[in-house]
Design a protein around this motif. Sequence first.
Motif, PDB file in Angstrom:
ATOM      1  N   GLY A  51       1.323  -8.518   6.696  1.00 63.64           N
ATOM      2  CA  GLY A  51       1.537  -9.433   5.584  1.00 63.64           C
ATOM      3  C   GLY A  51       0.479  -9.218   4.523  1.00 63.64           C
ATOM      4  O   GLY A  51       0.197  -8.097   4.115  1.00 63.64           O
ATOM      5  N   GLY A  52      -0.149 -10.297   4.099  1.00 65.15           N
ATOM      6  CA  GLY A  52      -1.204 -10.192   3.091  1.00 65.15           C
ATOM      7  C   GLY A  52      -2.590 -10.022   3.674  1.00 65.15           C
ATOM      8  O   GLY A  52      -3.578 -10.051   2.936  1.00 65.15           O
ATOM      9  N   THR A  53      -2.671  -9.841   4.998  1.00 69.48           N
ATOM     10  CA  THR A  53      -3.973  -9.728   5.660  1.00 69.48           C
ATOM     11  C   THR A  53      -4.256  -8.283   6.027  1.00 69.48           C
ATOM     12  O   THR A  53      -3.425  -7.621   6.650  1.00 69.48           O
ATOM     13  CB  THR A  53      -4.015 -10.589   6.934  1.00 69.48           C
ATOM     14  N   ARG A  54      -5.433  -7.821   5.630  1.00 65.99           N
ATOM     15  CA  ARG A  54      -5.822  -6.454   5.944  1.00 65.99           C
ATOM     16  C   ARG A  54      -7.152  -6.437   6.687  1.00 65.99           C
ATOM     17  O   ARG A  54      -8.075  -7.159   6.348  1.00 65.99           O
ATOM     18  CB  ARG A  54      -5.953  -5.625   4.668  1.00 65.99           C
ATOM     19  N   HIS A  55      -7.212  -5.625   7.735  1.00 66.16           N
ATOM     20  CA  HIS A  55      -8.448  -5.432   8.487  1.00 66.16           C
ATOM     21  C   HIS A  55      -8.767  -3.940   8.544  1.00 66.16           C
ATOM     22  O   HIS A  55      -7.859  -3.102   8.596  1.00 66.16           O
ATOM     23  CB  HIS A  55      -8.318  -5.978   9.913  1.00 66.16           C
ATOM     24  N   LEU A  56     -10.057  -3.644   8.564  1.00 62.57           N
ATOM     25  CA  LEU A  56     -10.503  -2.261   8.610  1.00 62.57           C
ATOM     26  C   LEU A  56     -11.276  -1.995   9.897  1.00 62.57           C
ATOM     27  O   LEU A  56     -12.003  -2.853  10.394  1.00 62.57           O
ATOM     28  CB  LEU A  56     -11.413  -1.945   7.415  1.00 62.57           C
TER      29      LEU A  56
END
Length: 314
Positions: free
Chosen positions: A37-42
């Motif tokens: 969705g609108g959540t990004r993790h690296l």
Amino acid sequence: MLNSQRIFVEAISKYGAEHGIAVEIRAAGWLIVMQRGGTRHLAFGYDLGLNSAVAHRIANDKSATADVLTMSGVPCVPHALFLDPELNAYVPTQGSWQAMLTLLSQNPAGIAVKPNEGTSGKSVFLVSSAPGLELAVNRIFASHASLAISPYLEIEEEVRVVLLDDIPLLVYSKKRPSVIGDGKRSLLELALATLPADQRSAVLPEMFAELDRNALDAVVPEGARRVLNWRHNLESGARPLLLEHGEARDACVALAVRAAQAIGIRFASIDIVRVEGGWQVLEINSGVMTEALSKLHPELVHAAYRAALDKVFA
């Protein structure tokens, strides 16, 4: 092995497929972008981003880790920090060489000289003389801004504990490669005859670098055990062995939890060593690397990363 082939990358990709998370592999597998969705993790290297920047930096600094653990009353192997002379503005006016020689004289069994930052046992030297110290220091400062010196210890056992929020996910010992003498063959002959093919490329170069020709050619007495590497590093040929439930495992987990709490780290692998019957922390790694263990127990490694990723996407 390519970075993109690591078990870490495989585990994240599998988790993404199971949980509807888009996973993009960048920088030849070193950088991983996870999007839902609108959540990004690296994720970078072996770091999933669960640890604070300060905890990560302390864990990556052997001297800082030892200082914090000592202040917190956690038994640990001391590590003294020395900076490259090129950083002369930060080096004590009296310099570092005499302090290094003092540590050498205080430890007749020798000292371990290593980069202050980094893992995998690269550029780690066992030093017992001033010329050997000078050589080790010059080699490390050629590629690192700082080094750490610790006393050489007769380590009876080394155990790695992978913790997630103080819960042990993986607990295993590192068994160094060794041979048993038959009274007929030399150390080198025994090593060539008994080492599995997949261990030779890791073990033999270390043997040739650390032992002289006389030691390699010496006949090992019947029944005598000889370890082939003084290091317990998995990258140097040590084998991971899951630790059974019991007193030793409980002691290691309890000490690892104390160490993690002392520096405020959530997800880490903590190396514990037994010296003269007592346990102490050797180092803390903020990046959880499990390549060697994954070859024997891939399901346990996937479960560990899955638990950590559950925390990331909670």
